[in-house]
Design a protein around this motif. Structure first.
Motif, PDB file in Angstrom:
ATOM      1  N   ARG A   1       0.825  -1.198   0.000  1.00 12.13           N
ATOM      2  CA  ARG A   1       0.000   0.000   0.000  1.00 12.13           C
ATOM      3  C   ARG A   1       0.868   1.261   0.000  1.00 12.13           C
ATOM      4  O   ARG A   1       0.604   2.225  -0.720  1.00 12.13           O
ATOM      5  CB  ARG A   1      -0.948  -0.020   1.205  1.00 12.13           C
ATOM      6  N   ARG A   2       1.943   1.235   0.811  1.00 13.12           N
ATOM      7  CA  ARG A   2       2.853   2.397   0.841  1.00 13.12           C
ATOM      8  C   ARG A   2       3.511   2.615  -0.510  1.00 13.12           C
ATOM      9  O   ARG A   2       3.691   3.746  -0.962  1.00 13.12           O
ATOM     10  CB  ARG A   2       3.929   2.194   1.912  1.00 13.12           C
ATOM     11  N   TYR A   3       3.878   1.524  -1.184  1.00 10.43           N
ATOM     12  CA  TYR A   3       4.485   1.634  -2.515  1.00 10.43           C
ATOM     13  C   TYR A   3       3.463   2.154  -3.525  1.00 10.43           C
ATOM     14  O   TYR A   3       3.778   3.008  -4.359  1.00 10.43           O
ATOM     15  CB  TYR A   3       5.039   0.276  -2.945  1.00 10.43           C
ATOM     16  N   ALA A   4       2.237   1.658  -3.449  1.00 12.97           N
ATOM     17  CA  ALA A   4       1.199   2.091  -4.383  1.00 12.97           C
ATOM     18  C   ALA A   4       0.844   3.560  -4.184  1.00 12.97           C
ATOM     19  O   ALA A   4       0.530   4.268  -5.148  1.00 12.97           O
ATOM     20  CB  ALA A   4      -0.052   1.230  -4.215  1.00 12.97           C
ATOM     21  N   GLU A   5       0.898   4.035  -2.954  1.00 16.91           N
ATOM     22  CA  GLU A   5       0.581   5.440  -2.669  1.00 16.91           C
ATOM     23  C   GLU A   5       1.748   6.367  -2.996  1.00 16.91           C
ATOM     24  O   GLU A   5       1.595   7.588  -2.948  1.00 16.91           O
ATOM     25  CB  GLU A   5       0.195   5.591  -1.197  1.00 16.91           C
ATOM     26  N   GLY A   6       2.931   5.806  -3.274  1.00 18.08           N
ATOM     27  CA  GLY A   6       4.082   6.634  -3.604  1.00 18.08           C
ATOM     28  C   GLY A   6       4.926   7.022  -2.403  1.00 18.08           C
ATOM     29  O   GLY A   6       5.800   7.875  -2.502  1.00 18.08           O
ATOM     30  N   GLY A   7       4.677   6.403  -1.254  1.00 24.93           N
ATOM     31  CA  GLY A   7       5.438   6.726  -0.046  1.00 24.93           C
ATOM     32  C   GLY A   7       6.873   6.209  -0.090  1.00 24.93           C
ATOM     33  O   GLY A   7       7.752   6.769   0.570  1.00 24.93           O
TER      34      GLY A   7
ATOM     35  N   TYR B   1      11.101  -0.574  -1.841  1.00 21.79           N
ATOM     36  CA  TYR B   1      10.059  -1.599  -1.776  1.00 21.79           C
ATOM     37  C   TYR B   1      10.658  -2.992  -1.926  1.00 21.79           C
ATOM     38  O   TYR B   1      10.368  -3.883  -1.142  1.00 21.79           O
ATOM     39  CB  TYR B   1       9.013  -1.358  -2.883  1.00 21.79           C
TER      40      TYR B   1
END
Length: 98
Positions: free
Chosen positions: A67-73, A79
């Motif tokens: 989720r963090r990777y998908a949100e760009g965090g 990742y």
């Protein structure tokens, strides 16, 4: 010559004529068979479904990382590095310096 009584089956006559004393010790195989079936099912579940642990939960660490990777965090390199740490087999890790 021996004749059967009216309505009697040959197996019933043989058992009645020869003092049959029950099924014998082989009857213990039936509970042992079912115990084996239960143990086999528990073993298979332990090796498959129960081992997945937190990987199948939506709030597990891999899901949070994705989720963090998908949100760009985090970027792709971070990742991959964190995913490698989370998915490595702890049995392969030999420990610190010796």
């Amino acid at each position: 010559m021996y004749t059967l009584p009216a309505g009697a089956l040959p197996a019933q006559t043989v058992l009645a004529d020869h003092d049959w004393n029950g099924p014998g010790p082989w009857i213990l195989l039936i509970p042992l068979f079912w115990i084996g079936v239960v143990l086999l099912v528990a073993f298979v579940l332990r090796r498959t479904v129960w081992r997945r642990g937190c990987a199948g939960r939506p709030d597990g660490p891999l899901a949070v990382l994705g989720r963090r990777y998908a949100e760009g965090g985090i970027d792709a390199d971070e990742y991959r590095a964190r995913r490698a740490v989370l998915t490595e087999d702890p049995r392969d890790h030999r420990g610190g310096a010796k």
